[in-house]
Design a protein around this motif. Sequence first.
Motif, PDB file in Angstrom:
ATOM      1  N   PRO A 247     -42.276  32.253 -25.747  1.00 22.01           N
ATOM      2  CA  PRO A 247     -41.421  33.441 -25.897  1.00 22.01           C
ATOM      3  C   PRO A 247     -40.236  33.144 -26.802  1.00 22.01           C
ATOM      4  N   ARG A 248     -39.811  34.156 -27.515  1.00 22.47           N
ATOM      5  CA  ARG A 248     -38.696  33.998 -28.440  1.00 22.47           C
ATOM      6  C   ARG A 248     -37.394  33.841 -27.666  1.00 22.47           C
ATOM      7  N   SER A 249     -36.536  32.905 -28.070  1.00 22.58           N
ATOM      8  CA  SER A 249     -35.258  32.667 -27.399  1.00 22.58           C
ATOM      9  C   SER A 249     -34.357  33.881 -27.514  1.00 22.58           C
ATOM     10  N   LYS A 250     -33.646  34.179 -26.422  1.00 17.10           N
ATOM     11  CA  LYS A 250     -32.685  35.277 -26.460  1.00 17.10           C
ATOM     12  C   LYS A 250     -31.616  35.022 -27.516  1.00 17.10           C
ATOM     13  N   ARG A 251     -31.294  33.738 -27.751  1.00 14.33           N
ATOM     14  CA  ARG A 251     -30.213  33.400 -28.657  1.00 14.33           C
ATOM     15  C   ARG A 251     -30.564  33.650 -30.112  1.00 14.33           C
ATOM     16  N   SER A 252     -31.821  33.868 -30.402  1.00 12.24           N
ATOM     17  CA  SER A 252     -32.225  34.077 -31.789  1.00 12.24           C
ATOM     18  C   SER A 252     -32.303  35.550 -32.153  1.00 12.24           C
ATOM     19  N   LYS A 253     -31.974  36.442 -31.204  1.00 11.64           N
ATOM     20  CA  LYS A 253     -32.085  37.863 -31.469  1.00 11.64           C
ATOM     21  C   LYS A 253     -30.995  38.324 -32.428  1.00 11.64           C
ATOM     22  N   LEU A 254     -31.330  39.236 -33.319  1.00 10.55           N
ATOM     23  CA  LEU A 254     -30.385  39.802 -34.268  1.00 10.55           C
ATOM     24  C   LEU A 254     -29.762  41.046 -33.646  1.00 10.55           C
ATOM     25  N   VAL A 255     -28.420  41.080 -33.596  1.00 10.50           N
ATOM     26  CA  VAL A 255     -27.703  42.231 -33.053  1.00 10.50           C
ATOM     27  C   VAL A 255     -26.846  42.820 -34.151  1.00 10.50           C
ATOM     28  N   THR A 256     -26.973  44.123 -34.390  1.00  9.85           N
ATOM     29  CA  THR A 256     -26.222  44.791 -35.445  1.00  9.85           C
ATOM     30  C   THR A 256     -24.980  45.443 -34.868  1.00  9.85           C
ATOM     31  N   LEU A 257     -23.824  45.110 -35.443  1.00 14.64           N
ATOM     32  CA  LEU A 257     -22.586  45.755 -35.029  1.00 14.64           C
ATOM     33  C   LEU A 257     -22.415  47.065 -35.779  1.00 14.64           C
ATOM     34  N   ALA A 258     -21.607  47.958 -35.220  1.00 15.16           N
ATOM     35  CA  ALA A 258     -21.402  49.271 -35.828  1.00 15.16           C
ATOM     36  C   ALA A 258     -20.809  49.144 -37.222  1.00 15.16           C
ATOM     37  N   GLN A 259     -21.149  50.070 -38.091  1.00 12.09           N
ATOM     38  CA  GLN A 259     -20.602  50.079 -39.438  1.00 12.09           C
ATOM     39  C   GLN A 259     -19.101  50.349 -39.392  1.00 12.09           C
ATOM     40  N   THR A 260     -18.331  49.630 -40.184  1.00 13.72           N
ATOM     41  CA  THR A 260     -16.885  49.813 -40.227  1.00 13.72           C
ATOM     42  C   THR A 260     -16.388  49.256 -41.545  1.00 13.72           C
ATOM     43  N   ASP A 261     -15.069  49.286 -41.767  1.00 13.20           N
ATOM     44  CA  ASP A 261     -14.526  48.723 -42.990  1.00 13.20           C
ATOM     45  C   ASP A 261     -14.671  47.202 -42.965  1.00 13.20           C
ATOM     46  N   LYS A 262     -14.500  46.576 -44.152  1.00 16.40           N
ATOM     47  CA  LYS A 262     -14.766  45.144 -44.280  1.00 16.40           C
ATOM     48  C   LYS A 262     -13.912  44.327 -43.333  1.00 16.40           C
ATOM     49  N   LYS A 263     -12.582  44.616 -43.302  1.00 17.01           N
ATOM     50  CA  LYS A 263     -11.683  43.841 -42.455  1.00 17.01           C
ATOM     51  C   LYS A 263     -12.035  44.029 -40.984  1.00 17.01           C
TER      52      LYS A 263
ATOM     53  N   LEU B   5     -22.253  40.050 -25.262  1.00 16.00           N
ATOM     54  CA  LEU B   5     -22.935  39.652 -24.031  1.00 16.00           C
ATOM     55  C   LEU B   5     -24.390  40.119 -24.059  1.00 16.00           C
ATOM     56  N   GLY B   6     -24.580  41.317 -24.614  1.00 12.19           N
ATOM     57  CA  GLY B   6     -25.900  41.951 -24.619  1.00 12.19           C
ATOM     58  C   GLY B   6     -25.939  43.018 -23.559  1.00 12.19           C
ATOM     59  N   ASP B   7     -26.022  44.280 -23.963  1.00 13.38           N
ATOM     60  CA  ASP B   7     -25.936  45.353 -22.974  1.00 13.38           C
ATOM     61  C   ASP B   7     -27.283  45.893 -22.518  1.00 13.38           C
ATOM     62  N   THR B   8     -28.351  45.215 -22.902  1.00 15.52           N
ATOM     63  CA  THR B   8     -29.683  45.534 -22.378  1.00 15.52           C
ATOM     64  C   THR B   8     -30.412  44.216 -22.115  1.00 15.52           C
ATOM     65  N   PRO B   9     -31.439  44.233 -21.260  1.00 21.96           N
ATOM     66  CA  PRO B   9     -32.201  42.997 -21.022  1.00 21.96           C
ATOM     67  C   PRO B   9     -32.795  42.430 -22.304  1.00 21.96           C
ATOM     68  N   GLU B  10     -33.122  43.295 -23.255  1.00 25.95           N
ATOM     69  CA  GLU B  10     -33.728  42.833 -24.502  1.00 25.95           C
ATOM     70  C   GLU B  10     -32.695  42.160 -25.416  1.00 25.95           C
ATOM     71  N   GLU B  11     -31.424  42.576 -25.324  1.00 27.95           N
ATOM     72  CA  GLU B  11     -30.399  42.064 -26.232  1.00 27.95           C
ATOM     73  C   GLU B  11     -29.479  41.027 -25.594  1.00 27.95           C
ATOM     74  N   GLU B  12     -29.557  40.831 -24.277  1.00 29.45           N
ATOM     75  CA  GLU B  12     -28.635  39.906 -23.610  1.00 29.45           C
ATOM     76  C   GLU B  12     -28.784  38.487 -24.157  1.00 29.45           C
ATOM     77  N   TYR B  13     -27.646  37.797 -24.257  1.00 29.96           N
ATOM     78  CA  TYR B  13     -27.640  36.445 -24.835  1.00 29.96           C
ATOM     79  C   TYR B  13     -28.211  35.415 -23.866  1.00 29.96           C
TER      80      TYR B  13
ATOM     81  N   ASN C 251     -29.713  37.982 -17.481  1.00 27.44           N
ATOM     82  CA  ASN C 251     -28.900  38.813 -16.587  1.00 27.44           C
ATOM     83  C   ASN C 251     -27.488  39.113 -17.105  1.00 27.44           C
ATOM     84  N   LEU C 252     -27.151  38.683 -18.321  1.00 23.80           N
ATOM     85  CA  LEU C 252     -25.817  38.977 -18.841  1.00 23.80           C
ATOM     86  C   LEU C 252     -25.583  40.469 -19.054  1.00 23.80           C
ATOM     87  N   HIS C 253     -26.657  41.234 -19.224  1.00 23.31           N
ATOM     88  CA  HIS C 253     -26.468  42.681 -19.403  1.00 23.31           C
ATOM     89  C   HIS C 253     -25.817  43.307 -18.177  1.00 23.31           C
ATOM     90  N   GLN C 254     -25.983  42.685 -16.998  1.00 22.64           N
ATOM     91  CA  GLN C 254     -25.340  43.194 -15.790  1.00 22.64           C
ATOM     92  C   GLN C 254     -23.821  43.031 -15.885  1.00 22.64           C
TER      93      GLN C 254
END
Length: 234
Positions: free
Chosen positions: A2-18, A77-85, A88-91
């Motif tokens: 199984p793929r490690s949770k730590r290797s998952k790509l998480v996209t942050l919301a679009q915002t200005d560069k700074k 932290l990861g707010d879903t079981p699929e994205e949690e680092y 159970n961190l999503h809890q």
Amino acid sequence: MPRSKRSKLVTLAQTDKKGKENKTRIFDEVRSALDQYKYVWVLQLDDVRTPVLQDLRSDWTGSKLILGKRRVLEKALGDTPEEEYKDNLHQLSKVCNGLPGLLFTDETKEVVEAYFNAYSKQDYSRANSKSPIDFTIPAGIVYSRGGQVAEEEDVPMSHTLEETLRNKYKIPTKIKSGKITLNEPFVVCHKGDTLNVTQALILKQFGVAASEFKVKLVAYYDGDNSTVTKFEDN
């Protein structure tokens, strides 16, 4: 495998560069701390002021306190079981409400609870909070503490503040013989009143720091067994 949770790509919301750079920095700090420390605690820090944060950073020098926007902390932290680092961190992510802070530490649960149960900080009351005391400015010369201490232990308020008291705070003051005076007592608030902005500012002007700030423990994550423990009042 199984793929490690730590290797998952998480996209942050679009915002200005700074803003994006700051979000990325906090995101990376959270994940690095998750690898380094055994426990992560969620602290409730609504209305927190700088002196409290200075205390926490000073007292927890062997640990790490991270503040940031709620959604960035949740994503880290990861707010879903699929994205949690970690498992159970999503809890833990789900209880990051209001203005949360994350405390990463290797100190035991008993040490953390004992510290925060004992910690309190005197603070100025804010608008919309309950007044902790009755406060009335006595008639006569207006002193810097507004009658909270004996006159011989206080000093008259500077005459340069008279206009502020009269115009900004609507206190009917006058200047007599170079001193700010009141013809009759001025009631600012009663204990238990919900303070408006003006009342809160008057209390601060007269040095009334009678409110108590406490840091609330919301929940913690034990990295050894990947469990989240929440506190009942939250």
